[in-house]
Design a protein around this motif. Structure first.
Motif, mmCIF file in Angstrom:
data_model
loop_
_atom_site.group_PDB
_atom_site.id
_atom_site.type_symbol
_atom_site.label_atom_id
_atom_site.label_comp_id
_atom_site.label_asym_id
_atom_site.label_seq_id
_atom_site.Cartn_x
_atom_site.Cartn_y
_atom_site.Cartn_z
ATOM 1 N N LYS A 59 0.844 -1.215 0.000
ATOM 2 C CA LYS A 59 0.000 0.000 0.000
ATOM 3 C C LYS A 59 0.878 1.264 0.000
ATOM 4 C CE LYS A 59 -3.671 2.334 2.611
ATOM 5 N NZ LYS A 59 -3.594 3.422 1.682
ATOM 6 N N ILE A 60 1.927 1.228 0.797
ATOM 7 C CA ILE A 60 2.831 2.394 0.863
ATOM 8 C C ILE A 60 3.467 2.645 -0.511
ATOM 9 C CG2 ILE A 60 5.022 3.195 1.887
ATOM 10 C CD1 ILE A 60 4.054 1.620 4.476
ATOM 11 N N PHE A 61 3.873 1.570 -1.182
ATOM 12 C CA PHE A 61 4.473 1.708 -2.522
ATOM 13 C C PHE A 61 3.434 2.255 -3.519
ATOM 14 C CE2 PHE A 61 8.586 -0.897 -3.141
ATOM 15 C CZ PHE A 61 9.019 -0.653 -1.855
ATOM 16 N N ILE A 62 2.226 1.708 -3.483
ATOM 17 C CA ILE A 62 1.192 2.168 -4.439
ATOM 18 C C ILE A 62 0.901 3.648 -4.182
ATOM 19 C CG2 ILE A 62 -1.243 1.926 -5.143
ATOM 20 C CD1 ILE A 62 -1.009 -1.057 -4.299
ATOM 21 N N ASP A 63 0.751 4.000 -2.908
ATOM 22 C CA ASP A 63 0.387 5.372 -2.547
ATOM 23 C C ASP A 63 1.505 6.374 -2.831
ATOM 24 O OD1 ASP A 63 -2.017 4.394 -1.754
ATOM 25 O OD2 ASP A 63 -1.611 4.481 0.411
ATOM 26 N N SER A 64 2.698 5.879 -3.172
ATOM 27 C CA SER A 64 3.791 6.824 -3.486
ATOM 28 C C SER A 64 3.579 7.488 -4.842
ATOM 29 C CB SER A 64 5.151 6.112 -3.446
ATOM 30 O OG SER A 64 5.296 5.227 -4.541
ATOM 31 N N GLY A 65 2.607 6.995 -5.624
ATOM 32 C CA GLY A 65 2.369 7.593 -6.946
ATOM 33 C C GLY A 65 0.902 7.516 -7.336
ATOM 34 N N ASP A 66 0.655 7.569 -8.631
ATOM 35 C CA ASP A 66 -0.729 7.545 -9.137
ATOM 36 C C ASP A 66 -1.163 6.116 -9.435
ATOM 37 O OD1 ASP A 66 -0.497 10.276 -9.168
ATOM 38 O OD2 ASP A 66 0.039 10.367 -11.299
ATOM 39 N N VAL A 67 -2.477 5.942 -9.538
ATOM 40 C CA VAL A 67 -3.028 4.661 -10.004
ATOM 41 C C VAL A 67 -3.797 4.976 -11.280
ATOM 42 C CG1 VAL A 67 -4.630 2.785 -9.462
ATOM 43 C CG2 VAL A 67 -3.167 3.734 -7.664
ATOM 44 N N LEU A 68 -3.435 4.304 -12.367
ATOM 45 C CA LEU A 68 -4.120 4.601 -13.636
ATOM 46 C C LEU A 68 -5.566 4.121 -13.575
ATOM 47 C CD1 LEU A 68 -1.762 3.726 -16.657
ATOM 48 C CD2 LEU A 68 -2.396 5.967 -15.773
ATOM 49 N N ASP A 69 -6.471 4.963 -14.065
ATOM 50 C CA ASP A 69 -7.879 4.566 -14.133
ATOM 51 C C ASP A 69 -8.180 4.184 -15.576
ATOM 52 O OD1 ASP A 69 -10.563 4.264 -14.155
ATOM 53 O OD2 ASP A 69 -11.051 6.332 -13.587
ATOM 54 N N LEU A 70 -8.379 2.898 -15.813
ATOM 55 C CA LEU A 70 -8.595 2.425 -17.189
ATOM 56 C C LEU A 70 -10.060 2.060 -17.427
ATOM 57 C CD1 LEU A 70 -5.447 0.117 -17.553
ATOM 58 C CD2 LEU A 70 -5.665 2.533 -18.118
ATOM 59 N N SER A 71 -10.947 2.562 -16.553
ATOM 60 C CA SER A 71 -12.347 2.137 -16.639
ATOM 61 C C SER A 71 -13.008 2.583 -17.946
ATOM 62 C CB SER A 71 -13.130 2.649 -15.427
ATOM 63 O OG SER A 71 -12.958 4.042 -15.358
ATOM 64 N N PHE A 72 -12.400 3.562 -18.634
ATOM 65 C CA PHE A 72 -12.980 4.036 -19.901
ATOM 66 C C PHE A 72 -12.749 3.013 -21.026
ATOM 67 C CE2 PHE A 72 -8.628 5.233 -19.641
ATOM 68 C CZ PHE A 72 -8.143 4.960 -20.903
ATOM 69 N N ILE A 73 -11.862 2.046 -20.821
ATOM 70 C CA ILE A 73 -11.585 1.058 -21.877
ATOM 71 C C ILE A 73 -12.604 -0.064 -21.759
ATOM 72 C CG2 ILE A 73 -9.917 -0.617 -22.794
ATOM 73 C CD1 ILE A 73 -7.697 1.111 -21.596
ATOM 74 N N SER A 74 -13.279 -0.348 -22.884
ATOM 75 C CA SER A 74 -14.271 -1.424 -22.782
ATOM 76 C C SER A 74 -13.539 -2.753 -22.889
ATOM 77 C CB SER A 74 -15.337 -1.271 -23.860
ATOM 78 O OG SER A 74 -14.724 -1.314 -25.106
ATOM 79 N N GLY A 75 -14.025 -3.732 -22.173
ATOM 80 C CA GLY A 75 -13.375 -5.042 -22.157
ATOM 81 C C GLY A 75 -12.402 -5.127 -20.996
ATOM 82 N N ILE A 76 -12.005 -6.366 -20.730
ATOM 83 C CA ILE A 76 -11.092 -6.618 -19.613
ATOM 84 C C ILE A 76 -9.677 -6.291 -20.065
ATOM 85 C CG2 ILE A 76 -10.179 -8.472 -18.154
ATOM 86 C CD1 ILE A 76 -12.928 -9.065 -17.634
ATOM 87 N N VAL A 77 -8.996 -5.419 -19.320
ATOM 88 C CA VAL A 77 -7.616 -5.077 -19.668
ATOM 89 C C VAL A 77 -6.694 -6.029 -18.895
ATOM 90 C CG1 VAL A 77 -5.840 -3.283 -19.664
ATOM 91 C CG2 VAL A 77 -8.236 -2.658 -19.940
ATOM 92 N N VAL A 78 -5.776 -6.662 -19.639
ATOM 93 C CA VAL A 78 -4.871 -7.603 -18.982
ATOM 94 C C VAL A 78 -3.443 -7.047 -18.978
ATOM 95 C CG1 VAL A 78 -6.222 -9.673 -19.521
ATOM 96 C CG2 VAL A 78 -4.485 -8.869 -21.151
ATOM 97 N N ASP A 79 -2.661 -7.579 -18.077
ATOM 98 C CA ASP A 79 -1.255 -7.185 -17.979
ATOM 99 C C ASP A 79 -0.472 -8.448 -17.648
ATOM 100 O OD1 ASP A 79 1.088 -5.764 -17.714
ATOM 101 O OD2 ASP A 79 0.453 -4.571 -15.987
ATOM 102 N N LYS A 80 0.790 -8.505 -18.072
ATOM 103 C CA LYS A 80 1.622 -9.650 -17.681
ATOM 104 C C LYS A 80 2.967 -9.154 -17.189
ATOM 105 C CE LYS A 80 4.723 -11.691 -19.985
ATOM 106 N NZ LYS A 80 6.192 -11.316 -20.189
ATOM 107 N N HIS A 81 3.590 -9.970 -16.381
ATOM 108 C CA HIS A 81 4.871 -9.580 -15.812
ATOM 109 C C HIS A 81 5.707 -10.846 -15.672
ATOM 110 C CE1 HIS A 81 7.228 -6.606 -13.513
ATOM 111 N NE2 HIS A 81 7.649 -7.631 -12.811
#
Ligand code: URA
Length: 408
Positions: A59-81
């Motif tokens: 949480k501390i790491f996430i809160d150090s910056g922004d969180v992208l809001d991708l809700s405007f994209i239709s369909g499920i957005v996937v990511d891989k790492h």
């Protein structure tokens, strides 16, 4: 106070959210020094962190910056790492495959450090390719063509960038809690709905045992659950390199061959098909067989390769004029037999010596050097057969690399 926190972890005790917050944000503000953070990281490496501490630190790491809001994209957005490996160019192959099937993919990748290469370095070997898109450009491109592969924008989990660089030079990378925090903070900040993580195990990976990989897998899923993100993991081998090429432009060219369906049946192609299939299952909720058929169709029809070309063009790259050193040396088999092993870690070390990777953040990269393997594990060879071609600018001493290939 700062030394009390280090001491508490040195004694193996649990740190509260408040203590972690004071320490890590203090580091970003310059109040906690490099040597103090290094000391705490080493104490975490040795004594671990419990789940509560991992959740707090994520949480501390996430809160150090922004969180992208991708809700405007239709369909499920996937990511891989991927947790990182030698010859790992899977993103260059998987992202166009899934995007060509109508699944939006937004991939923010990193640079290589140490023996494992980074996707961003590989992409930078393509003349003109832009890896520093702004948040607005990222959003526009994913809307327009359904695929983006860029460097991590400065605003996403900046804490990870700072801490990762320090971990890298203080032998504190291979800590399961720290890996989990690092990966999940970036993935959650990246905004995708569903995340697939390829956990590499072997001599060329951060983790050396399946047990460690399973522990990390569980932790990643638990963090995902807190943020309502579905996290899938795949554990894959990194004792031998992925595919035949190690080195930036060589790897892009190899990815192109896989996308064109010209590389069949090797470990790289197989892993890319498996990971893409999993992503399609996750995004479209179809059976494994249907997903795999779609993936094969994307490759065989040329749609995946076309999507790759669209990506390169959108980010101003030009595949013509990719660098490849004219100087090369062939490594030949000193005996006949069957190749039992090709050491991923030794190839990684050699690639860094050639200049294809960096050992410190400041090192520059030579995009046109690297290693092209001519044989795979299991191949029968005769004395004198070419095992690999080394593309170089300055040839390093090769005496340490005699045992890259184990032939019996
Ligand atoms: N990959 C990451 O992004 N972070 C780690 O700590 C290890 C692998």
């Amino acid at each position: 106070m700062i030394t009390d926190i280090i001491n508490k972890k040195r004694l193996g005790k649990e740190l509260s959210y408040h203590e972690l917050d004071v320490f890590f944000n203090g580091y970003l503000d310059g109040k906690v020094k490099d040597y103090q953070m290094s000391s705490l990281l080493m104490a975490i490496c040795i004594n671990g962190m419990n789940e509560e501490e991992v959740f707090s630190l994520t949480k501390i790491f996430i809160d150090s910056g922004d969180v992208l809001d991708l809700s405007f994209i239709s369909g499920i957005v996937v990511d891989k790492h991927s947790t990182g490996g030698i010859g790992d160019k899977t993103t260059l192959i998987i992202a166009p495959i899934v995007a060509s099937l109508g699944i939006p993919i937004l991939k923010m990748s990193g640079r290589g450090l140490g023996y494992t290469g980074g996707t961003i370095d590989k992409l930078e070997s393509i003349p003109g390719y832009r890896v520093n898109l702004s948040d607005e450009e990222v959003i526009k491109q994913v809307q327009d063509i359904g695929i983006v592969v860029t460097g991590q924008t400065a605003s996403l989990a900046p804490m990870d960038k700072e801490i990762y660089a320090l971990r890298d030079v203080t032998a504190t990378v291979s800590s399961i809690p720290l890996i989990a925090v690092s990966i999940m903070s970036k993935k959650i900040a990246g905004g995708a709905d569903k995340i697939l993580i390829d956990i590499k195990v072997g001599n060329g990976a951060l983790l050396h045992t399946k047990k460690e990989a399973e522990e990390l897998s569980l932790l990643l899923k638990k963090i995902g659950k807190i943020y309502q993100k579905e996290v899938h993991t795949m554990i894959s081998d990194m004792n031998v390199p992925l595919g035949f090429c190690i080195g930036n432009s060589l790897e892009v060219m190899e990815a192109v061959r896989v996308l064109k369906g010209e590389e069949i049946g090797n470990n790289l192609t197989k892993l890319c098909i498996d990971l893409s299939t999993e992503l399609v299952c996750m995004a479209k909720n179809v059976s494994v067989q249907d997903a795999q058929d779609m993936v094969m169709q994307a490759i065989n029809s040329g749609a995946a390769y076309q999507k790759f070309l669209e990506l390169i063009k959108a980010q101003s790259g030009d595949l013509k004029g990719m660098p490849l050193s004219k100087k090369y040396k062939e490594i030949k088999a000193e005996q006949s037999g069957i190749i039992q092993n090709i050491s991923a870690i030794k190839l990684g070390e050699l690639s860094v010596l050639l200049g294809a990777g960096r050992l410190s953040k400041e090192d520059s990269i030579d995009y046109g050097v690297g290693i092209e393997l001519k044989k795979q594990v299991g191949d029968q060879v005769k004395k004198g057969d070419v095992l690999a071609k080394i593309y170089y600018k300055t040839l390093p001493h090769l005496h340490n690399f005699k045992d890259i290939f184990i032939i019996r």
